[in-house]
Design an enzyme around this catalytic site. Structure first.
Site, PDB file in Angstrom:
ATOM      1  N   TYR A 143      35.207  45.239  44.625  1.00 48.41           N
ATOM      2  CA  TYR A 143      35.656  45.940  43.426  1.00 48.41           C
ATOM      3  C   TYR A 143      35.511  45.008  42.222  1.00 48.41           C
ATOM      4  CZ  TYR A 143      38.294  48.879  40.279  1.00 48.41           C
ATOM      5  OH  TYR A 143      38.661  49.671  39.219  1.00 48.41           O
ATOM      6  N   THR A 251      47.218  37.387  36.215  1.00 49.58           N
ATOM      7  CA  THR A 251      46.782  35.998  36.273  1.00 49.58           C
ATOM      8  C   THR A 251      47.846  35.055  35.716  1.00 49.58           C
ATOM      9  OG1 THR A 251      44.931  34.529  35.800  1.00 49.58           O
ATOM     10  CG2 THR A 251      45.646  35.998  34.017  1.00 49.58           C
ATOM     11  N   GLN A 273      44.564  31.965  29.119  1.00 51.51           N
ATOM     12  CA  GLN A 273      45.112  32.765  30.210  1.00 51.51           C
ATOM     13  C   GLN A 273      45.862  33.975  29.669  1.00 51.51           C
ATOM     14  OE1 GLN A 273      43.929  31.296  32.768  1.00 51.51           O
ATOM     15  NE2 GLN A 273      44.493  32.888  34.207  1.00 51.51           N
ATOM     16  N   HIS A 276      44.197  37.501  28.857  1.00 47.34           N
ATOM     17  CA  HIS A 276      43.741  38.406  29.914  1.00 47.34           C
ATOM     18  C   HIS A 276      44.497  39.730  29.894  1.00 47.34           C
ATOM     19  CE1 HIS A 276      40.764  36.530  32.489  1.00 47.34           C
ATOM     20  NE2 HIS A 276      41.391  35.385  32.405  1.00 47.34           N
ATOM     21  N   GLU A 341      48.692  30.114  40.389  1.00 46.75           N
ATOM     22  CA  GLU A 341      47.279  30.399  40.645  1.00 46.75           C
ATOM     23  C   GLU A 341      46.428  29.224  40.166  1.00 46.75           C
ATOM     24  OE1 GLU A 341      43.957  33.823  39.490  1.00 46.75           O
ATOM     25  OE2 GLU A 341      45.798  33.642  38.315  1.00 46.75           O
ATOM     26  N   HIS A 342      46.662  28.776  38.939  1.00 49.69           N
ATOM     27  CA  HIS A 342      45.933  27.648  38.366  1.00 49.69           C
ATOM     28  C   HIS A 342      46.934  26.561  37.963  1.00 49.69           C
ATOM     29  CE1 HIS A 342      43.680  31.383  37.105  1.00 49.69           C
ATOM     30  NE2 HIS A 342      42.780  30.764  37.853  1.00 49.69           N
ATOM     31  N   ASP A 375      36.722  29.543  35.837  1.00 48.69           N
ATOM     32  CA  ASP A 375      36.469  30.984  35.807  1.00 48.69           C
ATOM     33  C   ASP A 375      34.993  31.315  35.954  1.00 48.69           C
ATOM     34  OD1 ASP A 375      39.068  31.834  35.586  1.00 48.69           O
ATOM     35  OD2 ASP A 375      39.034  32.023  33.403  1.00 48.69           O
ATOM     36  N   HIS A 434      49.990  40.324  85.923  1.00 45.20           N
ATOM     37  CA  HIS A 434      49.323  39.112  85.439  1.00 45.20           C
ATOM     38  C   HIS A 434      49.213  38.105  86.583  1.00 45.20           C
ATOM     39  CE1 HIS A 434      49.926  40.719  81.450  1.00 45.20           C
ATOM     40  NE2 HIS A 434      49.442  39.618  80.872  1.00 45.20           N
TER      41      HIS A 434
END
Length: 448
Positions: A143, A251, A273, A276, A341-342, A375, A434
């Site tokens: 996607y 983000t 950032q 976004h 995330e970063h 990025d 078993h």
């Protein structure tokens, strides 16, 4: 001190702020709520909307996809697949500079991920042969967001690891504009990677189509790529019927900076950032009070120059923070709590602190390593875990699209060695069938 971004000086308050839940929002803009009422005839929660869309796509296929594409994207499409003519127009529409940049990014991403391709292995010893077969999934659906800004880079960052994993069939879904077209840059990126099937479908209907298949969209084994609230909810609901890469939310970036850091660069990284999404999270942690004040002032100055200043300001006001701490050790404690995330280290000798990092999607060392390079052209995928999931999750890699099959080949002469203790374990668990499966074999290997 500007009020665009909160300033936190209490460690307890900082811990509360950083550990707060960052689940996908349930409150929708008024225009989206109105559209939902128009489409479904009443008020529904985002989850209910996605459930309805998935059910309809599963039962009605292309007809449901076509209906929701018109309802939410305003595009009336007879067919969804991008044509060769559209690929040709896209190639002609992008500039030579953009084409060169896409090729450069592709080559960097390939070089990075090629170093980390897992291999099958088999080892032989006196007990037999044991190992792992590493195999790619057959088909992946990617996607590519197309809302506020189409992201050809996300296609590169997701499709290239899948290709290097050996996935034979990759298809793409990306939302169309009202005129039924999709971003030339996205089509150009797909062509650059040799991906021929790009479907003009967005939102939850795209995820449902990829997960379950329609008359024209093939069902896939893994759905990958970032998206909005409805896309993420759809990925969550179809997981189990198909695999997913992760559930990337809004983000986020966290900067740790000392007194030597440049306030202009700190502010620029936070804003990169924040632009976004109004839900984006941009945070600075520093022991330098003077730097904190300068960055707050610099944010206000740079905001005046941004095309997307309203989005960035909304993100800073809602989810941004400058946190003042006693020392860098405390800064890293807070960063690990947040699991960003970063994580950007704008400090003297950043390598010295790398061992202090326990949880982060990506680490960016020094002022010459801005997250923005990550990025696009650094090499690692920019599809990274958000919402504190870096405590247990990883960025998209080649491994995302691989699965492991265990290999067991017991040597006949080793059956007693491995079988006797296995028999005891089976009996202790009350699993007599078993135990019998082992005992029958042991009886055939023992001398009369």
């Amino acid at each position: 001190m500007t009020r665009t971004i909160r300033v936190i000086e209490s460690i307890a308050e900082a811990e509360r702020f950083l550990s707060r839940s960052r689940q996908m929002p349930t409150h929708l803009p008024a225009a989206v709520q109105e559209r939902i009422r128009a489409v479904f005839g009443g008020d529904l929660t985002p989850l209910q909307v996605v459930e309805r869309i998935i059910d309809d796509v599963r039962s009605q296929g292309d007809d449901a996809v076509r209906r929701y594409t018109l309802a939410f994207d305003g595009a009336h499409l007879d067919t969804f697949l991008a044509t060769p003519e559209e690929f040709l127009r896209a190639r002609r529409a992008i500039t030579p500079e953009l084409e060169a940049a896409l090729r450069f990014a592709r080559d960097r991403i390939v070089a990075f991920h090629r170093r980390a391709i897992p291999r099958s292995w088999i080892e032989f010893d006196e007990t037999g042969a044991f190992g792992q077969l590493v195999r790619p999934v057959d088909r992946v659906g990617i996607y590519v967001p197309g809302g506020r800004a189409p992201l050809p880079s996300s296609l590169l960052m997701t499709a290239i690891p899948a290709q290097l994993a050996g996935v034979r069939d990759i298809v793409v879904c990306t939302p169309p504009g009202r005129d039924g077209t999709i971003s030339p840059a996205v089509l150009a990126a797909a062509e650059l990677l040799g991906i021929e099937r790009v479907f003009k479908i967005g939102g939850a209907q795209a995820i449902a189509a990829l997960a379950y298949g329609t008359q024209t969209v093939p069902a896939v084994d893994i759905v990958a790529g970032p998206g909005n609230l409805f896309v993420v909810l759809a990925k969550r609901l179809v997981y189990g019927d198909v695999g997913i890469d992760q559930l990337p939310g809004p983000t986020e970036t966290l900067l740790i900076a000392d007194e030597q850091a440049d306030p202009v660069l700190c502010a620029a990284d936070l804003l990169a950032q924040a632009e976004h999404d109004p839900l984006a999270c941009a945070i600075l942690i520093t022991p330098a009070r003077t730097l904190a004040h300068k960055v707050a002032q610099e944010l206000e100055r740079q905001l005046q120059q941004l095309d997307r200043s309203e989005i960035a300001r909304a993100a800073l006001e809602a989810n941004g923070a400058i946190i003042i701490v006693p020392d860098l050790e405390r800064a890293f404690d807070l960063a690990n709590l947040f699991a960003p995330e970063h994580l950007c280290l704008l400090v003297r000798d950043p390598w010295r602190y790398l061992d202090r990092v326990r949880h982060a999607g990506g680490v960016f060392l020094g002022e010459t390593s801005p997250e923005v390079i990550g990025d696009y052209t650094a090499g690692p995928s920019h599809v990274m875990p958000t919402g504190r999931t870096a405590r247990f999750a990883s960025p998209v890699t080649v491994q995302t699209f691989l699965k492991v099959t265990s290999l067991v080949a017991v040597a006949p002469k080793a059956l007693e060695q491995l079988g006797s203790p296995a028999l005891q374990l089976a009996m202790s668990e009350g699993l007599t069938a078993h135990a019998a499966a082992i005992e029958h074999r042991l009886e055939r290997t023992r001398p009369d």
